[in-house]
Design a protein around this motif. Structure first.
Motif, PDB file in Angstrom:
ATOM      1  N   ARG A  70       0.796  -1.204   0.000  1.00  0.00           N
ATOM      2  CA  ARG A  70       0.000   0.000   0.000  1.00  0.00           C
ATOM      3  C   ARG A  70       0.836   1.263   0.000  1.00  0.00           C
ATOM      4  O   ARG A  70       0.416   2.308  -0.494  1.00  0.00           O
ATOM      5  N   LEU A 115       0.099  -5.709  -5.278  1.00  0.00           N
ATOM      6  CA  LEU A 115      -0.108  -5.875  -3.843  1.00  0.00           C
ATOM      7  C   LEU A 115       0.744  -7.032  -3.336  1.00  0.00           C
ATOM      8  O   LEU A 115       0.554  -8.176  -3.737  1.00  0.00           O
ATOM      9  N   GLN A 136       2.484  -8.627   0.337  1.00  0.00           N
ATOM     10  CA  GLN A 136       2.545  -8.596   1.790  1.00  0.00           C
ATOM     11  C   GLN A 136       3.824  -9.269   2.250  1.00  0.00           C
ATOM     12  O   GLN A 136       4.199 -10.333   1.757  1.00  0.00           O
ATOM     13  N   ARG A 137       4.493  -8.633   3.216  1.00  0.00           N
ATOM     14  CA  ARG A 137       5.692  -9.236   3.786  1.00  0.00           C
ATOM     15  C   ARG A 137       5.328 -10.023   5.031  1.00  0.00           C
ATOM     16  O   ARG A 137       4.698  -9.507   5.944  1.00  0.00           O
ATOM     17  N   ASP A 138       5.708 -11.296   5.059  1.00  0.00           N
ATOM     18  CA  ASP A 138       5.507 -12.123   6.236  1.00  0.00           C
ATOM     19  C   ASP A 138       6.423 -11.609   7.341  1.00  0.00           C
ATOM     20  O   ASP A 138       7.650 -11.616   7.191  1.00  0.00           O
ATOM     21  N   GLU A 139       5.841 -11.181   8.455  1.00  0.00           N
ATOM     22  CA  GLU A 139       6.633 -10.556   9.514  1.00  0.00           C
ATOM     23  C   GLU A 139       7.562 -11.544  10.220  1.00  0.00           C
ATOM     24  O   GLU A 139       8.531 -11.146  10.869  1.00  0.00           O
ATOM     25  N   TYR A 147      -0.246 -10.874  -3.760  1.00  0.00           N
ATOM     26  CA  TYR A 147      -1.688 -11.018  -3.639  1.00  0.00           C
ATOM     27  C   TYR A 147      -2.412 -10.622  -4.923  1.00  0.00           C
ATOM     28  O   TYR A 147      -3.415 -11.220  -5.292  1.00  0.00           O
ATOM     29  N   SER A 200      10.233  -7.510  -1.554  1.00  0.00           N
ATOM     30  CA  SER A 200       9.007  -7.062  -2.218  1.00  0.00           C
ATOM     31  C   SER A 200       9.322  -6.431  -3.572  1.00  0.00           C
ATOM     32  O   SER A 200       8.622  -6.684  -4.563  1.00  0.00           O
ATOM     33  N   TRP A 253      -1.447  -2.959   8.575  1.00  0.00           N
ATOM     34  CA  TRP A 253      -1.385  -3.731   7.326  1.00  0.00           C
ATOM     35  C   TRP A 253      -2.453  -4.813   7.281  1.00  0.00           C
ATOM     36  O   TRP A 253      -3.073  -5.054   6.258  1.00  0.00           O
ATOM     37  N   VAL A 254      -2.737  -5.463   8.420  1.00  0.00           N
ATOM     38  CA  VAL A 254      -3.759  -6.501   8.447  1.00  0.00           C
ATOM     39  C   VAL A 254      -5.117  -5.911   8.081  1.00  0.00           C
ATOM     40  O   VAL A 254      -5.887  -6.501   7.329  1.00  0.00           O
ATOM     41  N   GLU A 303      -5.673  -3.420   6.139  1.00  0.00           N
ATOM     42  CA  GLU A 303      -5.649  -3.138   4.704  1.00  0.00           C
ATOM     43  C   GLU A 303      -5.901  -4.400   3.895  1.00  0.00           C
ATOM     44  O   GLU A 303      -6.698  -4.416   2.962  1.00  0.00           O
ATOM     45  N   VAL A 304      -5.199  -5.477   4.218  1.00  0.00           N
ATOM     46  CA  VAL A 304      -5.328  -6.719   3.459  1.00  0.00           C
ATOM     47  C   VAL A 304      -6.724  -7.299   3.606  1.00  0.00           C
ATOM     48  O   VAL A 304      -7.333  -7.733   2.632  1.00  0.00           O
TER      49      VAL A 304
END
Length: 232
Positions: free
Chosen positions: A86, A108, A110-113, A121, A146, A219-220, A222-223
């Motif tokens: 984002r 889009l 997402q990075r796995d923390e 995505y 990313s 971020w969660v 947003e996804v």
């Protein structure tokens, strides 16, 4: 990384007093969200303008209102922007301010923390992107994961590697090294290069989570909203 040698593919913005002052404002943890967005936008505009300087040009002759011919230049080929969602979306307006009616695609990731690995995505790109020069937009270059995956999406859509310019505000040496090793033909235009990554793979000193500071959501959130078709 005091011994880090900046690769030739990397162009750092001229370190003026103005840029340093802007960076100081957005890096401060107590900067209000509205101020963060305003001053980050000013840096983004500088990045876009510098990125445009690295596009190929051709000679162009025009006649001025005095009837005299002027020899200038025009950009060779068309461009588009692609933001890595984002946080990259925050850079879209700066591109639009410089390039009227520019087309912008979105990726889009997402990075796995826990693993710090990227997960794709969604991707929506202009249909004719293979014929365009692409300005890839993402404010932070941390591990490079990313950005590397985003470039692979572009390559899968037949964009030539040497027609991509990656714009970001702040980079980590680790991310630059990984990115350049994978894609040596891509130029990176960055505002500043920080000291490195911490144990959580965040840039330090950095600015924290750029996306959260701009949007004001996690971020969660947003996804999950994107999955449900909700705009946040």
């Amino acid at each position: 990384m005091s011994d880090f040698t900046v690769p030739t593919q990397v162009q750092i913005l001229q370190q003026t007093s103005q840029l340093k002052a802007l960076m100081t404002i957005i890096r401060a943890k107590d900067t209000p969200r509205a101020d963060f967005i305003f001053y980050a936008d000013r840096i983004i505009r500088l990045l876009v303008e510098e990125g445009l300087n690295h596009l190929p040009v051709v000679d162009k002759h025009v006649t001025t209102p005095t009837g005299v011919e002027y020899t200038g230049i025009d950009f060779k080929g068309r461009i588009c922007g692609v933001s890595i969602m984002r946080a990259g979306e925050a850079m879209e307006q700066g591109l639009r301010d410089c390039c009227r009616s520019v087309r912008i695609g979105k990726i889009l990731i997402q990075r796995d923390e826990e693993t710090a690995q990227p997960k794709l995505y969604y991707a929506k790109l202009p249909k004719d992107i293979a014929s365009r020069y692409v300005l890839l937009l993402d404010p932070m270059l941390a591990t490079g994961g990313s950005a590397i995956q985003a470039v692979q999406v572009l390559l899968d859509h037949n964009v030539a590697e040497d027609k991509i310019i990656f714009l970001n505000l702040i980079s980590a040496p680790e991310g630059i090294s990984a990115f350049v090793a994978k894609y040596p033909k891509i130029k990176i235009v960055t505002g500043e290069i920080d000291g490195g990554l911490d144990t959580h793979k965040y840039i330090v000193p950095g600015v924290g989570d750029f996306g959260c500071r701009c949007v004001g959501t996690g971020w969660v959130d947003e996804v999950e909203a994107w999955k449900g078709g909700v705009s946040v």
